[in-house]
Design a protein around this motif. Structure first.
Motif, PDB file in Angstrom:
ATOM      1  N   ALA A  27       0.941  -1.118   0.053  1.00  0.00           N
ATOM      2  CA  ALA A  27      -0.036   0.038  -0.070  1.00  0.00           C
ATOM      3  C   ALA A  27       0.896   1.228  -0.083  1.00  0.00           C
ATOM      4  O   ALA A  27       0.600   2.251  -0.777  1.00  0.00           O
ATOM      5  CB  ALA A  27      -0.943   0.018   1.138  1.00  0.00           C
ATOM      6  N   LEU A  28       1.991   1.125   0.704  1.00  0.00           N
ATOM      7  CA  LEU A  28       2.877   2.604   0.704  1.00  0.00           C
ATOM      8  C   LEU A  28       3.258   2.628  -0.521  1.00  0.00           C
ATOM      9  O   LEU A  28       3.607   3.612  -1.124  1.00  0.00           O
ATOM     10  CB  LEU A  28       3.971   2.202   1.984  1.00  0.00           C
ATOM     11  N   VAL A  29       3.837   1.597  -1.239  1.00  0.00           N
ATOM     12  CA  VAL A  29       4.494   1.680  -2.487  1.00  0.00           C
ATOM     13  C   VAL A  29       3.633   2.319  -3.520  1.00  0.00           C
ATOM     14  O   VAL A  29       3.873   3.067  -4.302  1.00  0.00           O
ATOM     15  CB  VAL A  29       5.106   0.301  -2.960  1.00  0.00           C
ATOM     16  N   GLU A  30       2.326   1.772  -3.434  1.00  0.00           N
ATOM     17  CA  GLU A  30       1.427   2.151  -4.527  1.00  0.00           C
ATOM     18  C   GLU A  30       1.119   3.676  -4.256  1.00  0.00           C
ATOM     19  O   GLU A  30       0.773   4.309  -5.290  1.00  0.00           O
ATOM     20  CB  GLU A  30       0.301   1.317  -4.528  1.00  0.00           C
ATOM     21  N   ALA A  31       0.974   4.028  -3.068  1.00  0.00           N
ATOM     22  CA  ALA A  31       0.455   5.341  -2.592  1.00  0.00           C
ATOM     23  C   ALA A  31       1.468   6.371  -3.099  1.00  0.00           C
ATOM     24  O   ALA A  31       1.264   7.416  -3.636  1.00  0.00           O
ATOM     25  CB  ALA A  31       0.119   5.542  -1.285  1.00  0.00           C
ATOM     26  N   GLU A  32       2.743   5.956  -2.724  1.00  0.00           N
ATOM     27  CA  GLU A  32       3.989   6.820  -3.113  1.00  0.00           C
ATOM     28  C   GLU A  32       4.186   7.025  -4.573  1.00  0.00           C
ATOM     29  O   GLU A  32       4.350   8.071  -5.229  1.00  0.00           O
ATOM     30  CB  GLU A  32       5.243   6.274  -2.318  1.00  0.00           C
ATOM     31  N   ALA A  33       3.779   6.057  -5.308  1.00  0.00           N
ATOM     32  CA  ALA A  33       4.356   5.977  -6.754  1.00  0.00           C
ATOM     33  C   ALA A  33       3.370   6.764  -7.245  1.00  0.00           C
ATOM     34  O   ALA A  33       3.765   7.240  -8.381  1.00  0.00           O
ATOM     35  CB  ALA A  33       4.220   4.334  -7.236  1.00  0.00           C
ATOM     36  N   LYS A  34       2.080   6.741  -6.940  1.00  0.00           N
ATOM     37  CA  LYS A  34       0.984   7.540  -7.535  1.00  0.00           C
ATOM     38  C   LYS A  34       1.237   9.048  -7.624  1.00  0.00           C
ATOM     39  O   LYS A  34       0.710   9.761  -8.575  1.00  0.00           O
ATOM     40  CB  LYS A  34      -0.359   7.182  -7.164  1.00  0.00           C
ATOM     41  N   ARG A  35       2.134   9.432  -6.738  1.00  0.00           N
ATOM     42  CA  ARG A  35       2.391  10.890  -6.734  1.00  0.00           C
ATOM     43  C   ARG A  35       3.585  11.167  -7.808  1.00  0.00           C
ATOM     44  O   ARG A  35       3.741  12.458  -7.896  1.00  0.00           O
ATOM     45  CB  ARG A  35       3.151  11.066  -5.230  1.00  0.00           C
TER      46      ARG A  35
END
Length: 379
Positions: A156-164
């Motif tokens: 979840a952290l990887v996906e949330a950060e990547a979306k930025r």
């Protein structure tokens, strides 16, 4: 402006900086060891003037580390450097696989997968900052502690950060031909358990029903389902404590890899069909973490590959691009449709073995590639 491909990258300097990274062993399941590794990395990033966050694991594993590099728009979305600091090698591996250089080969646990690539990309940022070169986009670094077990705590952290961010760089080890990865196969994990009936192995053997024997029979069945497009591997097997007892419980883990989502779905169905409560030994199968298919040829990713190939031609290397097995956190960002260039780290062989090594000449080669990417990826 300084040409980033002409920055003073130095092999011996990079090897000296890498050594404490490799000699700080960091197996996934040892959270304290992973955190010692993150301490080392945090120091190196602090020297660069980065703003650093340590993010605790929700599963009791090691911390994640997020850092934003100095930039007029520091902290805004731009380029994400995404890597993991956990390895498959238990503490003590250095006794069998010490850090050492022999000509153009350097050995060490986790050196290829993927501390070498992570370090090289940070060294590129180090040299850019020292030369006063401002990258068009701000750079954020995210290093995670659990990629080797499928990223269960930090997906979840990887996906949330990547979306930025506009671009994601994943310096996993390069493919055997030195090429990059622009898509990845799907991977699913399964937890298996057989439950039998205990008895004294010498006094009343016939009264028992061995969970080990049943699981052993299943190994051939499961691995026999392998095809060219969907593979099955039973890689973990735990059972028994007393040799004079018929084992009543046996646990195992299976990994399935498939080239397409449809093939993965079919493979999952085959595995789940092995659940059985008939007979004297029960077989229970639970699905674990899954890495989704990252479909190749996405426009943003292909544009990144083209840029990498242009940089490669300037430094005298050829960079092909293709889909590959062996999951990474690029599965998640690519699955989301985010421009992602994976396996752009060091070249080497023997990852996950006691012969893990890199080719020393790939350090400066990949540092130049990294510097070029940081400077030529624009909004």
């Amino acid at each position: 402006m300084t040409n980033p491909l002409n920055l003073p990258f130095d092999t011996d300097e990079m090897l000296a900086g890498l050594r404490p990274w490799i000699e700080t062993e960091s197996p996934t399941f040892d959270g304290a060891a992973v955190n010692r590794m993150m301490d080392v990395v945090q120091h190196d990033l602090a020297v660069l003037g980065a703003r650093i966050e340590r993010i605790p694991s929700p599963m009791g594993l090691g911390d994640s580390l997020r850092a934003t590099l100095p930039h007029p728009r520091q902290g805004e979305g731009g380029i994400l450097l995404l890597g993991h600091m956990d390895t498959v090698h238990p503490v003590g591996t250095l006794a069998k696989l010490p850090y050492k250089r022999e000509g153009n080969i350097c050995y060490g646990p986790g050196l290829m997968d993927m501390k070498g690539g992570n370090y090289v990309y940070l060294d590129a940022l180090r040299k850019l900052l020292a030369a006063g070169v401002e990258t068009p986009l701000p750079v954020t670094v995210l290093f995670t502690p659990d990629e080797e077990i499928g990223t269960p705590a930090t997906r979840a952290l990887v996906e949330a950060e990547a979306k930025r961010h506009k671009y994601i760089l994943v310096p996993e080890p390069a493919r055997p031909d030195g090429g990059a990865v622009i898509g990845r196969y799907a991977i699913a994990r399964f937890n298996l358990q057989t439950r039998g009936r205990p008895s004294h192995a010498g006094w009343a053997l016939s009264e028992g029903r061995s969970a080990i024997a049943e699981m052993a029979k299943s190994v051939g069945v499961i691995e026999g389902m392998t095809t060219e497009d969907c593979t099955f591997s039973l890689g973990v097997f735990h059972a028994g404590q007393w040799v004079n007892c018929v084992s009543s419980v046996c646990d195992a883990e299976v990994l399935t890899m498939a080239k397409t989502q449809e093939q993965l779905d079919a493979g999952v169905a085959k595995m789940m069909a092995l659940n059985s409560d008939k007979g004297d030994v029960i077989m229970e199968i639970r699905r674990g973490v899954t890495r989704p298919v990252w479909e190749p040829d996405q426009p943003g990713t292909m544009a990144m590959l083209k840029l990498a190939q242009e940089i490669g031609s300037e430094i005298g290397i050829e960079i092909s691009g293709s889909s590959a097995g062996g999951g990474s956190d690029g599965n998640f960002t690519g699955f989301l449709g985010l421009p992602t260039l994976d396996s752009i780290g060091v070249r080497g062989k023997g990852l996950h073995t006691l012969q893990e090594h890199i080719y020393v000449d790939s350090l400066t080669e990949r540092a130049k590639l990294a510097a070029g990417l940081f400077c030529r990826l624009t909004g």
